[in-house]
Design a protein around this motif. Structure first.
Motif, PDB file in Angstrom:
ATOM      1  N   ILE A 105     -58.868 -14.037   4.864  1.00 60.76           N
ATOM      2  CA  ILE A 105     -58.665 -15.476   5.057  1.00 60.76           C
ATOM      3  C   ILE A 105     -57.609 -15.950   4.052  1.00 60.76           C
ATOM      4  N   MET A 106     -57.102 -17.172   4.247  1.00 61.99           N
ATOM      5  CA  MET A 106     -56.209 -17.748   3.243  1.00 61.99           C
ATOM      6  C   MET A 106     -57.057 -18.571   2.291  1.00 61.99           C
ATOM      7  N   ASP A 107     -57.026 -18.209   1.011  1.00 60.37           N
ATOM      8  CA  ASP A 107     -57.853 -18.891   0.022  1.00 60.37           C
ATOM      9  C   ASP A 107     -57.088 -20.069  -0.578  1.00 60.37           C
ATOM     10  N   PHE A 180     -53.217 -10.087  10.055  1.00 56.10           N
ATOM     11  CA  PHE A 180     -53.322 -11.402   9.410  1.00 56.10           C
ATOM     12  C   PHE A 180     -51.945 -11.968   9.082  1.00 56.10           C
ATOM     13  N   THR A 181     -51.096 -11.146   8.481  1.00 57.88           N
ATOM     14  CA  THR A 181     -49.790 -11.659   8.052  1.00 57.88           C
ATOM     15  C   THR A 181     -48.806 -11.750   9.224  1.00 57.88           C
ATOM     16  N   GLU A 182     -48.784 -10.717  10.068  1.00 60.61           N
ATOM     17  CA  GLU A 182     -47.788 -10.716  11.155  1.00 60.61           C
ATOM     18  C   GLU A 182     -48.076 -11.775  12.207  1.00 60.61           C
ATOM     19  N   CYS A 183     -49.341 -12.140  12.388  1.00 62.17           N
ATOM     20  CA  CYS A 183     -49.681 -13.176  13.376  1.00 62.17           C
ATOM     21  C   CYS A 183     -49.826 -14.547  12.725  1.00 62.17           C
ATOM     22  N   ASP A 184     -49.608 -14.653  11.416  1.00 65.48           N
ATOM     23  CA  ASP A 184     -49.838 -15.911  10.706  1.00 65.48           C
ATOM     24  C   ASP A 184     -51.242 -16.446  10.982  1.00 65.48           C
ATOM     25  N   ALA A 185     -52.235 -15.609  10.729  1.00 69.17           N
ATOM     26  CA  ALA A 185     -53.618 -16.036  10.938  1.00 69.17           C
ATOM     27  C   ALA A 185     -54.107 -16.810   9.714  1.00 69.17           C
ATOM     28  N   GLN A 186     -55.093 -17.655   9.939  1.00 71.80           N
ATOM     29  CA  GLN A 186     -55.806 -18.304   8.826  1.00 71.80           C
ATOM     30  C   GLN A 186     -57.093 -17.533   8.559  1.00 71.80           C
TER      31      GLN A 186
ATOM     32  N   GLY B  99     -45.585 -29.231   8.229  1.00 74.22           N
ATOM     33  CA  GLY B  99     -45.603 -28.218   9.275  1.00 74.22           C
ATOM     34  C   GLY B  99     -45.063 -26.862   8.860  1.00 74.22           C
ATOM     35  N   ILE B 100     -45.032 -26.567   7.560  1.00 76.09           N
ATOM     36  CA  ILE B 100     -44.558 -25.261   7.099  1.00 76.09           C
ATOM     37  C   ILE B 100     -45.733 -24.268   7.162  1.00 76.09           C
ATOM     38  N   PRO B 101     -45.493 -23.055   7.715  1.00 71.05           N
ATOM     39  CA  PRO B 101     -46.585 -22.081   7.780  1.00 71.05           C
ATOM     40  C   PRO B 101     -47.220 -21.818   6.413  1.00 71.05           C
ATOM     41  N   VAL B 102     -48.546 -21.700   6.431  1.00 73.41           N
ATOM     42  CA  VAL B 102     -49.308 -21.576   5.186  1.00 73.41           C
ATOM     43  C   VAL B 102     -48.959 -20.290   4.430  1.00 73.41           C
ATOM     44  N   LEU B 103     -48.766 -19.202   5.180  1.00 76.33           N
ATOM     45  CA  LEU B 103     -48.446 -17.930   4.531  1.00 76.33           C
ATOM     46  C   LEU B 103     -47.117 -18.041   3.770  1.00 76.33           C
ATOM     47  N   ASP B 104     -46.174 -18.791   4.323  1.00 74.54           N
ATOM     48  CA  ASP B 104     -44.892 -18.996   3.647  1.00 74.54           C
ATOM     49  C   ASP B 104     -45.106 -19.718   2.322  1.00 74.54           C
ATOM     50  N   ILE B 105     -45.971 -20.732   2.349  1.00 75.80           N
ATOM     51  CA  ILE B 105     -46.214 -21.496   1.128  1.00 75.80           C
ATOM     52  C   ILE B 105     -46.869 -20.608   0.067  1.00 75.80           C
ATOM     53  N   SER B 106     -47.746 -19.700   0.483  1.00 76.71           N
ATOM     54  CA  SER B 106     -48.375 -18.828  -0.519  1.00 76.71           C
ATOM     55  C   SER B 106     -47.311 -17.970  -1.206  1.00 76.71           C
TER      56      SER B 106
END
Lengths: 378, 288
Positions: A105-107, A180-186, B99-106
């Protein structure tokens, strides 16, 4: 965006995760056919965007194709937490010896992806966290370096006493993290990760939630969207640059800004009314947007009064007022309207609304009270 | 005095030639903010509103000495704009983009930690130190220099609350919109630390909403670290679970992150919580 179990499993299969065979049926007869193809006992599982399917009777073990058909007949058309079941997943049953939990998950706190693993699989992880927090192994991954091989091993070593087996299974963690990363999952969750009698691991239930902000770079995943009842209105609003969520009350709200929109709902409730919706018309509003907002609001037949609460900053009060006037000209509103417009160009707005039936108020609370009164008489 | 920005803050605007960027640059200049340069790739060498435009942030910062940058770049280009800003030598980055992807922000936040750069936002209305400087899109006319430090996850709700502070006769030291996304740079606690040390901040208003548990963490922090009075408001008491209420970070998930939990936590440590926006002014006046 929430995915169904069958969609999550399909993606997991593409990432090389061990998912047992499964196909979707929308008719009982199809369920029977699929079960016959598999020739083994199957699971019949309701496909809805909510948890607690098992408790609601939406997950059944069928020993024969006829049983699968019967269960499918019962589950299709049933409602689980108000979500109608339109599809069932018919999946090959696994002889489960033990159930584990694995997720990424994203913490929000550590601002990094978090891997969680537990030997207490098959139940709600929030429940495990409350009752036995030490039973959850947690590992944060540096989003720039990504998951390192020793971290994947560390996770599996926490689940299995057999070290060799754990090391051999580390590819499961790696695949899940890659997904998780490639699909931009939460959330990418396997619960349970089941160990069968033959010592093989299986994904027997899966959950994937995607980051809405990232969907624009995943057009293929966007196509997996299956709107829930009522959600079509939310999506239509989104198209128009609005943010709308229907509620069960009768006071329609048109507000600029998400926080103010929530505070408006709360205020209506505080004074004894019930909000019909959350609606944020966004920062820079045009008259067209306001018109669109009203047209969406009016689809809800429970709405008895409309309350505009606008704090003008970037949003100009006169734009909102013009939109309201245009809407009253282009469609039959037929409901009392209360407007609180403060800030940028409020005088112009007052001028625009002067000869209209819209009732002006000075503050949020006055507006809420007035709207509740009007709803009573309507 | 104020925190994070003051009269000396020199600002670069990324996306200065865009519709929102140019509109708000003009508002910031009107307010007295020292906007020294702007960036739009491909428009280097031109000027807008008398401000020189550069192709890269690094060049703009080197030539004009900006120490802060504000980002109005559309979401699909914003991640790179953030990384570019972090590598330019500025100390503070304010990201308005939503609207910026969360993974990018991390990833951006990890980079910023290494570079020692502070991020406000994304999905933030920016910040203002009344009478000093504004780096954001907040409507200046509702603010008045004073002793209340404001920290908020919201935009317009903040303006509503600030107008009640100002109308009650009080004013604000600095008002920070920390942003409505699940992953953000400065959080409540980071801002509380700074307000705690700021001699001109006499009281603090925290504006929270559903989702996450930053409010609860802040409440615990306040008990041991902040001696100044704190008042709070929490939005979303009537929000249904599992739904994102406009802001990407405003969601009750797995039954946690409710307004009730946050209000109870604040009250349990003696922080007064306003039951509606209009009460905020009176609560603060009663304390100060």
């Amino acid at each position: 965006m929430n995915l169904h179990e069958y969609q999550a499993k399909q993606i997991m299969r593409e990432y090389g995760l061990p998912v047992q065979g499964g196909r979707v049926a929308t008719k009982p007869k199809d369920a029977e056919k699929i079960a016959r193809d598999y020739g083994n006992p199957v699971m019949v599982k309701a496909q809805v965007h909510t948890g607690g399917r098992g408790k609601a009777g939406g997950v059944k073990y069928a020993k024969t194709p006829d049983e699968a058909e019967n269960y499918a007949r019962g589950i299709l058309g049933m409602r689980i937490k108000n979500f109608p079941v339109k599809k069932v997943l018919i999946a090959k049953a696994v002889d489960i010896k033990k159930e584990y939990y694995l997720s990424v998950i994203m913490d929000r706190d550590k601002k990094s992806p978090l891997i969680m693993a537990s030997r207490e699989g098959g139940m709600d992880i929030e429940e495990v966290a409350r009752r036995k927090p030490k039973a959850i192994k947690k590992l944060w991954v540096d989003p720039v370096y990504g998951l390192l091989p020793h971290q994947a091993k560390e996770i599996m070593l926490s689940l299995f006493d057999d070290g060799k087996f754990a090391l051999r299974s580390a590819n499961i963690v790696e695949a899940l993290y890659r997904l998780f990363t490639e699909c931009d999952a939460q959330i990418a969750e396997i619960n349970p990760l089941a160990l069968d009698d033959g010592g093989k691991l299986w994904v027997t239930d899966a959950k994937v939630v995607l980051d809405d902000n990232a969907l624009s770079r995943h057009p293929k995943l966007e196509k997996l969207r299956d709107p829930d009842p009522g959600e079509d209105k939310e999506l239509a609003a989104k198209e128009a640059g609005l943010s709308y969520i229907p509620l069960s009350g009768y006071i329609g709200c048109v507000v600029n800004g998400a926080g103010l929109a929530m505070a408006t709902m709360d205020l209506i409730k505080k004074y004894g009314g019930e909000p019909a919706n959350f609606l944020d018309i966004g920062g820079s509003s045009s008259p067209e947007k306001v018109e669109k907002a009203l047209s969406i609001l009016l689809l809800d037949k429970n709405v008895r009064v409309i309350f505009f609460n606008i704090f003008g900053g970037i949003t100009r009060c006169d734009d909102v007022a013009s939109g309201v006037i245009r809407a009253t000209e282009s469609m039959k509103i037929g409901l009392p309207m209360v407007a609180r417009l403060t800030g940028t160009n409020e005088d112009e707005a007052r001028q625009i609304l002067k000869n209209s039936p819209i009732i002006p108020v000075q503050s949020m609370s006055e507006g809420a009270i007035r709207a509740i009164e009007l709803a009573k008489g309507n | 005095m104020s925190i994070l920005i003051d009269k000396k803050t020199k600002v670069c605007v990324q996306g200065i030639t865009g519709r929102d960027g140019s509109f708000h640059t003009e508002r910031m200049i009107e307010y007295g903010t020292k906007v020294v340069c702007g960036v739009t790739p491909g428009k280097g060498g031109t000027t807008i509103l008398g401000i020189p435009v550069y192709d890269t942030v690094k060049e703009a910062v080197e030539r004009e000495g900006a120490n802060t940058t504000i980002i109005f770049v559309p979401a699909r280009f914003a991640t790179d704009a953030l990384l570019e800003a972090g590598d330019s030598g500025v100390g503070l980055v304010v990201c308005i983009t939503e609207g910026i992807p969360v993974l990018d922000i991390s990833k951006v936040l990890k980079f910023y930690r290494e570079k020692g750069v502070t991020l406000i936002g994304p999905n933030s209305p920016g910040l203002i130190s009344p009478g000093e400087s504004k780096v954001g899109i907040l409507p200046s006319n509702i603010f008045k220099k004073g002793g209340v430090g404001v920290i908020s996850r919201s935009g317009t709700l903040t303006y509503e609350l600030v107008s009640h502070i100002t109308n009650s006769g009080l004013g604000e030291s600095t008002c920070i919109g920390i942003g409505g996304d699940p992953l953000i740079g400065l959080k409540f606690i980071d801002c509380l630390k700074q307000f705690g040390k700021d001699p001109d901040t006499e009281a603090i208003l925290m504006v929270g909403e559903i989702g996450g548990h930053d409010e609860e963490d802040a409440a615990d922090f306040i008990v041991h670290n902040i001696s100044k009075p704190v008042v709070a408001f929490v939005a979303g008491k009537t929000a249904p679970p599992g739904k994102r209420m406009g802001h990407a970070g405003a969601i009750i998930s797995g039954g946690s992150g409710t307004a009730r939990e946050k209000i109870e936590k604040f009250e349990s440590v003696g922080i007064r919580v306003a039951s509606e926006p209009e009460e905020v002014g009176e609560l603060l006046k009663g304390i100060l």
